[in-house]
Motif scaffolding. Structure first.
Motif, PDB file in Angstrom:
ATOM      1  N   TYR A  41      -4.941 -12.133  -7.786  1.00 56.22           N
ATOM      2  CA  TYR A  41      -5.053 -10.686  -7.945  1.00 56.22           C
ATOM      3  C   TYR A  41      -6.540 -10.352  -7.871  1.00 56.22           C
ATOM      4  O   TYR A  41      -7.326 -10.844  -8.679  1.00 56.22           O
ATOM      5  CB  TYR A  41      -4.495 -10.242  -9.294  1.00 56.22           C
ATOM      6  CG  TYR A  41      -3.031 -10.556  -9.457  1.00 56.22           C
ATOM      7  CD1 TYR A  41      -2.065  -9.580  -9.217  1.00 56.22           C
ATOM      8  CD2 TYR A  41      -2.602 -11.825  -9.824  1.00 56.22           C
ATOM      9  CE1 TYR A  41      -0.709  -9.868  -9.353  1.00 56.22           C
ATOM     10  CE2 TYR A  41      -1.257 -12.119  -9.955  1.00 56.22           C
ATOM     11  CZ  TYR A  41      -0.319 -11.138  -9.717  1.00 56.22           C
ATOM     12  OH  TYR A  41       1.015 -11.424  -9.845  1.00 56.22           O
ATOM     13  N   ARG A  56       2.306  -0.794  -0.856  1.00 56.06           N
ATOM     14  CA  ARG A  56       2.963  -1.932  -0.220  1.00 56.06           C
ATOM     15  C   ARG A  56       3.950  -1.437   0.835  1.00 56.06           C
ATOM     16  O   ARG A  56       4.583  -0.407   0.656  1.00 56.06           O
ATOM     17  CB  ARG A  56       3.687  -2.771  -1.277  1.00 56.06           C
ATOM     18  CG  ARG A  56       2.727  -3.314  -2.337  1.00 56.06           C
ATOM     19  CD  ARG A  56       3.471  -3.877  -3.535  1.00 56.06           C
ATOM     20  NE  ARG A  56       4.258  -5.042  -3.196  1.00 56.06           N
ATOM     21  CZ  ARG A  56       3.803  -6.279  -3.129  1.00 56.06           C
ATOM     22  NH1 ARG A  56       2.532  -6.527  -3.380  1.00 56.06           N
ATOM     23  NH2 ARG A  56       4.602  -7.282  -2.832  1.00 56.06           N
ATOM     24  N   LYS A  60       8.061  -5.697   2.307  1.00 55.23           N
ATOM     25  CA  LYS A  60       7.593  -6.746   1.392  1.00 55.23           C
ATOM     26  C   LYS A  60       8.776  -7.358   0.645  1.00 55.23           C
ATOM     27  O   LYS A  60       9.728  -6.668   0.299  1.00 55.23           O
ATOM     28  CB  LYS A  60       6.593  -6.179   0.382  1.00 55.23           C
ATOM     29  CG  LYS A  60       5.267  -5.727   0.975  1.00 55.23           C
ATOM     30  CD  LYS A  60       4.423  -6.874   1.437  1.00 55.23           C
ATOM     31  CE  LYS A  60       3.910  -7.647   0.240  1.00 55.23           C
ATOM     32  NZ  LYS A  60       3.215  -8.871   0.580  1.00 55.23           N
ATOM     33  N   CYS A  63       8.713  -6.040  -4.652  1.00 55.38           N
ATOM     34  CA  CYS A  63       8.311  -4.657  -4.942  1.00 55.38           C
ATOM     35  C   CYS A  63       7.923  -3.851  -3.697  1.00 55.38           C
ATOM     36  O   CYS A  63       6.823  -3.291  -3.619  1.00 55.38           O
ATOM     37  CB  CYS A  63       7.185  -4.629  -5.967  1.00 55.38           C
ATOM     38  SG  CYS A  63       7.660  -5.242  -7.588  1.00 55.38           S
ATOM     39  N   ASP A  68       0.152  -1.044  -5.628  1.00 54.62           N
ATOM     40  CA  ASP A  68      -0.370  -2.312  -6.120  1.00 54.62           C
ATOM     41  C   ASP A  68      -1.834  -2.091  -6.475  1.00 54.62           C
ATOM     42  O   ASP A  68      -2.626  -1.699  -5.619  1.00 54.62           O
ATOM     43  CB  ASP A  68      -0.225  -3.374  -5.026  1.00 54.62           C
ATOM     44  CG  ASP A  68      -0.272  -4.788  -5.548  1.00 54.62           C
ATOM     45  OD1 ASP A  68      -0.928  -5.022  -6.581  1.00 54.62           O
ATOM     46  OD2 ASP A  68       0.330  -5.662  -4.917  1.00 54.62           O
ATOM     47  N   CYS A  70      -4.014  -4.212  -7.149  1.00 56.84           N
ATOM     48  CA  CYS A  70      -4.861  -5.325  -6.716  1.00 56.84           C
ATOM     49  C   CYS A  70      -4.493  -5.776  -5.311  1.00 56.84           C
ATOM     50  O   CYS A  70      -3.358  -5.656  -4.889  1.00 56.84           O
ATOM     51  CB  CYS A  70      -4.667  -6.529  -7.643  1.00 56.84           C
ATOM     52  SG  CYS A  70      -4.972  -6.215  -9.374  1.00 56.84           S
ATOM     53  N   CYS A  71      -5.454  -6.336  -4.654  1.00 59.25           N
ATOM     54  CA  CYS A  71      -5.209  -7.100  -3.440  1.00 59.25           C
ATOM     55  C   CYS A  71      -4.795  -8.492  -3.911  1.00 59.25           C
ATOM     56  O   CYS A  71      -5.101  -8.880  -5.035  1.00 59.25           O
ATOM     57  CB  CYS A  71      -6.513  -7.157  -2.645  1.00 59.25           C
ATOM     58  SG  CYS A  71      -6.476  -8.194  -1.187  1.00 59.25           S
ATOM     59  N   CYS A 113       9.689 -11.053 -11.333  1.00 60.62           N
ATOM     60  CA  CYS A 113       8.501 -11.866 -11.083  1.00 60.62           C
ATOM     61  C   CYS A 113       8.318 -12.903 -12.189  1.00 60.62           C
ATOM     62  O   CYS A 113       8.526 -12.613 -13.365  1.00 60.62           O
ATOM     63  CB  CYS A 113       7.284 -10.936 -11.021  1.00 60.62           C
ATOM     64  SG  CYS A 113       5.763 -11.737 -10.550  1.00 60.62           S
ATOM     65  N   PHE A 153       3.549   1.530 -10.064  1.00 63.48           N
ATOM     66  CA  PHE A 153       2.826   0.295  -9.767  1.00 63.48           C
ATOM     67  C   PHE A 153       3.657  -0.945 -10.057  1.00 63.48           C
ATOM     68  O   PHE A 153       4.523  -0.932 -10.938  1.00 63.48           O
ATOM     69  CB  PHE A 153       1.539   0.227 -10.602  1.00 63.48           C
ATOM     70  CG  PHE A 153       0.434   1.077 -10.072  1.00 63.48           C
ATOM     71  CD1 PHE A 153      -0.556   0.532  -9.276  1.00 63.48           C
ATOM     72  CD2 PHE A 153       0.390   2.433 -10.353  1.00 63.48           C
ATOM     73  CE1 PHE A 153      -1.583   1.327  -8.778  1.00 63.48           C
ATOM     74  CE2 PHE A 153      -0.624   3.232  -9.861  1.00 63.48           C
ATOM     75  CZ  PHE A 153      -1.614   2.675  -9.064  1.00 63.48           C
ATOM     76  N   THR A 154       3.361  -2.017  -9.338  1.00 68.11           N
ATOM     77  CA  THR A 154       3.972  -3.306  -9.659  1.00 68.11           C
ATOM     78  C   THR A 154       3.499  -3.714 -11.051  1.00 68.11           C
ATOM     79  O   THR A 154       2.315  -3.563 -11.387  1.00 68.11           O
ATOM     80  CB  THR A 154       3.575  -4.393  -8.642  1.00 68.11           C
ATOM     81  OG1 THR A 154       2.171  -4.615  -8.704  1.00 68.11           O
ATOM     82  CG2 THR A 154       3.978  -4.010  -7.222  1.00 68.11           C
ATOM     83  N   SER A 157       0.616  -6.309 -11.206  1.00 68.01           N
ATOM     84  CA  SER A 157      -0.739  -5.823 -10.903  1.00 68.01           C
ATOM     85  C   SER A 157      -1.321  -5.059 -12.091  1.00 68.01           C
ATOM     86  O   SER A 157      -2.521  -5.125 -12.341  1.00 68.01           O
ATOM     87  CB  SER A 157      -0.773  -4.986  -9.628  1.00 68.01           C
ATOM     88  OG  SER A 157      -0.235  -3.697  -9.789  1.00 68.01           O
TER      89      SER A 157
END
Length: 176
Positions: A41, A56, A60, A63, A68, A70-71, A113, A153-154, A157
């Motif tokens: 992350y 996203r 994908k 999610c 997200d 973060c990358c 996850c 958001f995920t 993340s």
């Protein structure tokens, strides 16, 4: 999926509760069985303190279409954590030649996850080259804006951002 199709699929390391590699499986098996794996992350912050937030793509495997904070992504079989972070940063955002700061690891488990995450950050103010298969578009958001829209958001993340913010608290950032 047939056994022979696994040969062309990305393989990932599976880890135990202590983050030790215990096996390697195709990515689809990891997702189907919700196996504990590693991911990186990367919090990308610009000079104004805004974060680069990804939308996203709908294709994908985890999610789809969510935001997200973060990358990053799943660490490949045998790949070093920091090498994975640099690879993901280059692939998803087109960012290279920036120093990454490591902020620590965290265990995140929910219905979708099961991951040991490694959190990195960098500062970046240049142009982006988005990976079309994974990133629909990028927004610049403050941590306050992320908090307001947290349900979009995920979850992993947001957990990663919290690790980053815990260290950054002394630098004027608020926690989520």
């Amino acid at each position: 999926m047939k056994q022979e199709n696994y040969m062309t699929e990305e393989w990932v390391d599976i880890v135990d509760a202590s983050n030790n590699v215990i096996d390697a499986v195709p990515r689809s098996v990891m997702r189907q069985q919700r196996l504990l794996h590693r991911a990186t992350y990367i919090v990308i912050e610009n000079a104004l303190g805004q974060l680069y937030v990804q939308r996203r793509t709908a294709t994908k495997d985890y999610c789809p279409s969510m935001l997200d904070a973060c990358c990053g992504g799943v660490v490949s079989k045998g790949e070093e954590i920091q090498a994975s972070a640099y690879r993901e940063l280059a692939e998803e955002m087109g960012i290279t030649n920036v120093p990454l700061k490591f902020h620590g690891s965290f265990l995140h488990q929910d219905n979708e996850c099961n991951v040991w995450g490694a959190v990195f950050s960098c500062q970046y103010d240049g142009e982006l080259v988005l990976q079309q298969e994974e990133v629909e578009y990028v927004l610049l958001m403050t941590t306050d804006e992320i908090q307001i829209r947290a349900s979009e958001f995920t979850a992993d993340s947001l957990a990663a951002i919290q690790i980053w913010l815990t260290e950054a608290d002394n630098q004027g950032h608020d926690t989520l």
